[in-house]
Design an enzyme around this catalytic site. Structure first.
Site, PDB file in Angstrom:
ATOM      1  N   ASP A   1     -19.712  18.565 -19.791  1.00  0.00           N
ATOM      2  CA  ASP A   1     -19.720  18.816 -18.482  1.00  0.00           C
ATOM      3  C   ASP A   1     -20.796  17.879 -17.798  1.00  0.00           C
ATOM      4  O   ASP A   1     -21.697  17.519 -18.763  1.00  0.00           O
ATOM      5  CB  ASP A   1     -20.115  20.556 -17.939  1.00  0.00           C
ATOM      6  CG  ASP A   1     -20.216  20.334 -16.504  1.00  0.00           C
ATOM      7  OD1 ASP A   1     -19.084  19.858 -15.688  1.00  0.00           O
ATOM      8  OD2 ASP A   1     -21.047  21.176 -15.969  1.00  0.00           O
ATOM      9  N   SER A   2     -20.801  17.594 -16.661  1.00  0.00           N
ATOM     10  CA  SER A   2     -22.131  16.650 -16.128  1.00  0.00           C
ATOM     11  C   SER A   2     -23.404  17.496 -16.335  1.00  0.00           C
ATOM     12  O   SER A   2     -24.282  16.809 -16.197  1.00  0.00           O
ATOM     13  CB  SER A   2     -21.637  16.534 -14.456  1.00  0.00           C
ATOM     14  OG  SER A   2     -21.467  17.875 -13.777  1.00  0.00           O
TER      15      SER A   2
ATOM     16  N   CYS B   1     -15.017  20.602 -17.289  1.00  0.00           N
ATOM     17  CA  CYS B   1     -15.341  19.920 -16.106  1.00  0.00           C
ATOM     18  C   CYS B   1     -14.180  19.690 -15.264  1.00  0.00           C
ATOM     19  O   CYS B   1     -13.415  18.848 -15.760  1.00  0.00           O
ATOM     20  CB  CYS B   1     -16.204  18.793 -16.306  1.00  0.00           C
ATOM     21  SG  CYS B   1     -16.742  17.878 -14.709  1.00  0.00           S
TER      22      CYS B   1
ATOM     23  N   GLU C   1     -28.050  23.006 -10.322  1.00  0.00           N
ATOM     24  CA  GLU C   1     -28.815  22.128 -11.092  1.00  0.00           C
ATOM     25  C   GLU C   1     -30.313  22.297 -10.663  1.00  0.00           C
ATOM     26  O   GLU C   1     -31.212  22.082 -11.600  1.00  0.00           O
ATOM     27  CB  GLU C   1     -28.353  20.610 -11.067  1.00  0.00           C
ATOM     28  CG  GLU C   1     -27.036  20.228 -11.478  1.00  0.00           C
ATOM     29  CD  GLU C   1     -26.987  20.463 -12.975  1.00  0.00           C
ATOM     30  OE1 GLU C   1     -27.889  20.261 -13.835  1.00  0.00           O
ATOM     31  OE2 GLU C   1     -25.886  21.026 -13.411  1.00  0.00           O
TER      32      GLU C   1
ATOM     33  N   CYS D   1     -14.546  24.096  -9.721  1.00  0.00           N
ATOM     34  CA  CYS D   1     -15.513  23.555 -10.455  1.00  0.00           C
ATOM     35  C   CYS D   1     -16.316  24.563 -11.403  1.00  0.00           C
ATOM     36  O   CYS D   1     -16.737  25.738 -10.773  1.00  0.00           O
ATOM     37  CB  CYS D   1     -16.483  22.953  -9.236  1.00  0.00           C
ATOM     38  SG  CYS D   1     -17.747  22.211  -9.919  1.00  0.00           S
TER      39      CYS D   1
ATOM     40  N   HIS E   1     -19.239  24.657 -12.196  1.00  0.00           N
ATOM     41  CA  HIS E   1     -20.511  25.275 -11.492  1.00  0.00           C
ATOM     42  C   HIS E   1     -20.267  26.283 -10.528  1.00  0.00           C
ATOM     43  O   HIS E   1     -21.533  26.998 -10.238  1.00  0.00           O
ATOM     44  CB  HIS E   1     -21.164  24.130 -10.666  1.00  0.00           C
ATOM     45  CG  HIS E   1     -22.054  22.850 -11.587  1.00  0.00           C
ATOM     46  ND1 HIS E   1     -21.222  22.166 -12.271  1.00  0.00           N
ATOM     47  CD2 HIS E   1     -23.309  22.744 -11.847  1.00  0.00           C
ATOM     48  CE1 HIS E   1     -22.052  21.300 -12.743  1.00  0.00           C
ATOM     49  NE2 HIS E   1     -23.374  21.606 -12.427  1.00  0.00           N
TER      50      HIS E   1
HETATM   51  N1  DGL Z   1     -18.648  21.062 -13.158  1.00  0.00           N
HETATM   52  C1  DGL Z   1     -17.982  19.867 -12.784  1.00  0.00           C
HETATM   53  C2  DGL Z   1     -16.471  20.212 -12.207  1.00  0.00           C
HETATM   54  O1  DGL Z   1     -16.099  21.067 -12.866  1.00  0.00           O
HETATM   55  C3  DGL Z   1     -18.807  18.708 -12.002  1.00  0.00           C
HETATM   56  C4  DGL Z   1     -19.783  18.978 -11.002  1.00  0.00           C
HETATM   57  C5  DGL Z   1     -20.269  17.607 -10.585  1.00  0.00           C
HETATM   58  O2  DGL Z   1     -20.846  17.058 -11.389  1.00  0.00           O
HETATM   59  O3  DGL Z   1     -20.146  17.174  -9.444  1.00  0.00           O
HETATM   60  O4  DGL Z   1     -16.132  19.876 -11.340  1.00  0.00           O
END
Ligand code: DGL
Length: 253
Positions: free
Chosen positions: A10-11, A73, A151, A180, A182
């Site tokens: 993931d990011s 992600c 984050e 997402c 996150h």
């Molecule tokens: N967690 C990621 C997602 O599911 C990416 C969030 C990001 O880096 O903008 O989309």
């Protein structure tokens, strides 16, 4: 096919919400988790950048021994999963906003899909909606700041719910899709803003798909799978970060 080692990326910390489920459902598998902390967030970047970072992440994981890749992600899946499947020979499992279960639990009701700007603007989501949400009332909402909050370790503050409220057109949704990885950390804040909505994310369905694609069958009754963490290319070894990563996984269990 039975794989011993699976790479997840993931990011940043979002994919840990998926890793937690994968460890629960595949307790004797070894996982390598790659958080691309040098390039987070992905959701406000161009397709080309997201594709490049995703290819680098998958390449790194395969070099470290991963026999299958889970793209934990939604943004990287939306922008890069086709490229990853074309470039790498191993199974690549992606994730998409859980529109299907939301529409099937709440037919003809109003649904909100929350994700990053890249996912909301991406063709894949619009195709998914065309195929699965015809006739449903679906609103889309980009919430890029939630990734920044997560984050920075900000989860439960008044600022978070105020931000979600400021971006939403209304509060009377029957379902809220957390599109997402996150976002599951913010379930309490989402519940404050959308009190009537069922919160739906794609985590479990994605891990079920991972089990299927890798032919997973539990071979040992011992939960002896290991996890190694990397921040972009660097092994995570400091105890504070490792404890934070474990604590985030407990949060979503
Ligand atoms: N967690 C990621 C997602 O599911 C990416 C969030 C990001 O880096 O903008 O989309």
């Amino acid at each position: 096919m039975r794989v011993k080692t699976i790479g997840i990326f993931d990011s940043g910390i979002g994919g840990l919400s998926v890793l937690a489920k994968a460890r629960e459902m595949m307790p004797d598998v070894d996982f390598i988790y790659y958080a691309d902390t040098e390039h987070v967030p992905y959701g406000t970047k161009s397709r080309e950048e997201i594709v490049n970072y995703s290819v680098e992440a998958a390449k790194f994981l395969i070099k470290k021994g991963a026999e299958a890749i889970l793209v934990a992600c939604n943004t990287a899946t939306s922008m890069a999963v086709d490229t990853l499947r074309a470039v790498f020979d191993c199974p690549v499992v992606g994730m998409e906003p859980a529109v299907k279960p939301a529409v099937s639990h709440h037919p003809h009701e109003r649904i909100l899909v929350c994700a990053t700007p890249a996912t909301i603007g991406g063709e894949k989501l619009h195709e998914l909606l065309r195929r699965n949400a015809e006739g449903a009332e679906v609103d889309l909402c980009a919430l890029p700041e939630l990734v920044v909050f997560a984050e920075n370790g900000i989860f439960d503050s008044e600022i978070v719910s105020a931000y979600i409220r400021s971006r939403a057109a209304r509060e009377d949704y029957s379902a809220c899709v957390l599109g997402c990885t996150h976002f599951p950390y913010f379930k309490d804040s989402f519940r404050l803003v959308f009190p009537y909505a069922e919160m739906i994310d794609g985590t479990e369905g994605t891990v079920r798909r991972l089990c299927h694609v890798t032919g997973y069958e539990r071979e040992s009754s011992l939960d002896r799978g290991t996890v190694k963490y990397y921040n972009t290319g660097a092994a995570v070894s400091d105890t504070q970060t490792l404890a934070f990563y474990e604590e985030l996984q407990r949060r979503v269990r």
